[in-house]
Write an enzyme that holds these catalytic residues in place. Structure first.
Site, PDB file in Angstrom:
ATOM      1  N   GLU A  71       0.825  -1.203   0.000  1.00 15.93           N
ATOM      2  CA  GLU A  71       0.000   0.000   0.000  1.00 15.93           C
ATOM      3  C   GLU A  71       0.863   1.259   0.000  1.00 15.93           C
ATOM      4  OE1 GLU A  71      -2.647  -0.908  -1.118  1.00 15.93           O
ATOM      5  OE2 GLU A  71      -4.122  -0.277   0.358  1.00 15.93           O
TER       6      GLU A  71
ATOM      7  N   THR B  20      -4.604   6.862  -6.093  1.00 16.78           N
ATOM      8  CA  THR B  20      -4.717   7.103  -4.654  1.00 16.78           C
ATOM      9  C   THR B  20      -3.739   8.188  -4.225  1.00 16.78           C
ATOM     10  OG1 THR B  20      -5.417   4.836  -4.342  1.00 16.78           O
ATOM     11  CG2 THR B  20      -4.633   5.966  -2.398  1.00 16.78           C
TER      12      THR B  20
HETATM   13  N1  HSE Z   1      -7.933   5.288   3.135  1.00 15.61           N
HETATM   14  C1  HSE Z   1      -7.303   5.376   1.860  1.00 15.61           C
HETATM   15  C2  HSE Z   1      -7.643   6.716   1.233  1.00 15.61           C
HETATM   16  C3  HSE Z   1      -7.804   4.255   1.000  1.00 15.61           C
HETATM   17  O1  HSE Z   1      -8.812   7.102   1.305  1.00 15.61           O
HETATM   18  O2  HSE Z   1      -6.757   7.365   0.706  1.00 15.61           O
HETATM   19  C4  HSE Z   1      -7.254   4.226  -0.391  1.00 15.61           C
HETATM   20  O3  HSE Z   1      -7.988   3.258  -1.135  1.00 15.61           O
END
Ligand code: HSE
Length: 311
Positions: free
Chosen positions: A128, A181
């Site tokens: 991640e 992201t």
């Molecule tokens: N919590 C993270 C965000 C998840 O909202 O950036 C990314 O999928």
């Protein structure tokens, strides 16, 4: 040589008010990796999924996950990974987390399970971090463990599996717009005004209380995000208009899935979830944006082996 075939489900991070601390697994869709371990060193990745992925293994999320596994266990070996099925990157339903979860789980299976579930989440968070520039587990933990997950704290990691109300359905639409992201995190302000913070933690408390008591109405009215959604909804054409239609059709809530562009709704009836799925599809079709729609009953299924062979 030992070989495993692993499925890791997609996931919805944030669940409205739980930015970076809540998520749920979507068992209908996910990634499949085949992994083998043999004598030697090195990580070799082959992509047979049909979904474009970086050619350089250093840019593939499975690489830092495998390295973290070796670092935490002191083990070593040559690892071959075949990506057989892949959620589109940038979809907002946990594509990088699914591969990361599958890689962590697969490594543990290949090496006779030296790590705990929480350790596997730590490994998966390395993937991640590569994908989004941040260590968050709100996709990786539900993808690994299944169901609805709260990450109460990160230092140390404190993961809580929450109850799933009896009838709990989710409609998810993935419009084919790319939102990375990294970009969706980059636009967020670094500080939250006190007024918004108060609203947010009221909602997080309400959502948890609603899940434990099975009070679906309380779940629905707690699904309001003051922290990320106001900034991110600009990536989704007429997000507010879509939400008005979805709520009017009987769903409990509609929010951005993770960092978007996927959007999801929650409901306590299968028919309402299907209706939400149709409305979402129409909304994007009217704007010439193709999309995939999934209607899912929320379950506790997480990452698992599809096959396990020792050669
Ligand atoms: N919590 C993270 C965000 C998840 O909202 O950036 C990314 O999928």
């Amino acid at each position: 040589m030992k070989k495993v075939r692993v499925f890791a489900p997609a996931s919805i991070a944030n669940l409205g008010c739980g930015f970076d601390i809540m998520g749920l697994a979507l068992d209908e869709v996910g990634d499949i990796l085949e992994m083998s371990a043999s004598e030697g060193d090195g990580i070799h990745i082959e992509n047979r999924s049909g979904v474009p992925l970086p050619e350089d293994p250093e840019e593939n999320v499975v690489t830092p996950v495998i390295r973290k596994f070796f670092e935490m266990t002191g083990l070593r070996g040559r690892i071959d990974v075949t990506v057989c099925q892949k959620i589109y990157p940038g979809s907002g339903i946990g594509s990088s987390a699914a591969s990361s979860a599958a890689a962590a789980f697969g490594m543990n299976a290949l090496f006779d399970e030296p790590l705990s579930d929480e350790d596997l989440v730590v490994c998966a968070m390395e993937g991640e971090n590569l994908a989004s520039g941040g260590y968050h587990a709100d996709n990786a933990a539900p993808s690994l463990l299944g169901g609805i997950i709260l990450i109460r704290g990160y230092e140390p990691l404190d993961i809580i599996q929450l109850p799933i109300p009896g009838n709990f359905y989710c409609a998810v639409v993935h419009p084919r717009i790319m939102v990375s992201t990294k970009a969706a995190r980059g636009i967020l302000p670094k500080a939250v005004p006190m007024h918004d913070a108060i609203g947010q933690w009221g909602n997080v408390g309400g959502l948890i209380a609603g899940l434990y008591s099975g009070n679906i109405g309380l779940v629905g009215r707690s699904m309001q995000d003051f922290v990320a959604e106001p900034y991110r909804k600009r990536f989704i054409p007429d997000f507010d208009g879509l939400r008005t239609k979805i709520l009017a059709s009987g769903s409990l809530a509609m929010n951005i899935s993770g960092s978007g562009p996927s959007v999801f709704s929650l409901s306590d009836k299968r028919e309402t979830a299907h209706r939400a799925g149709e409305l979402m599809k129409e909304h994007f079709a009217a704007r010439d944006i193709p999309c995939d729609v999934y209607v899912v009953k929320i379950t506790n299924k997480g990452t698992r082996l599809l096959a396990n062979e020792i050669l």
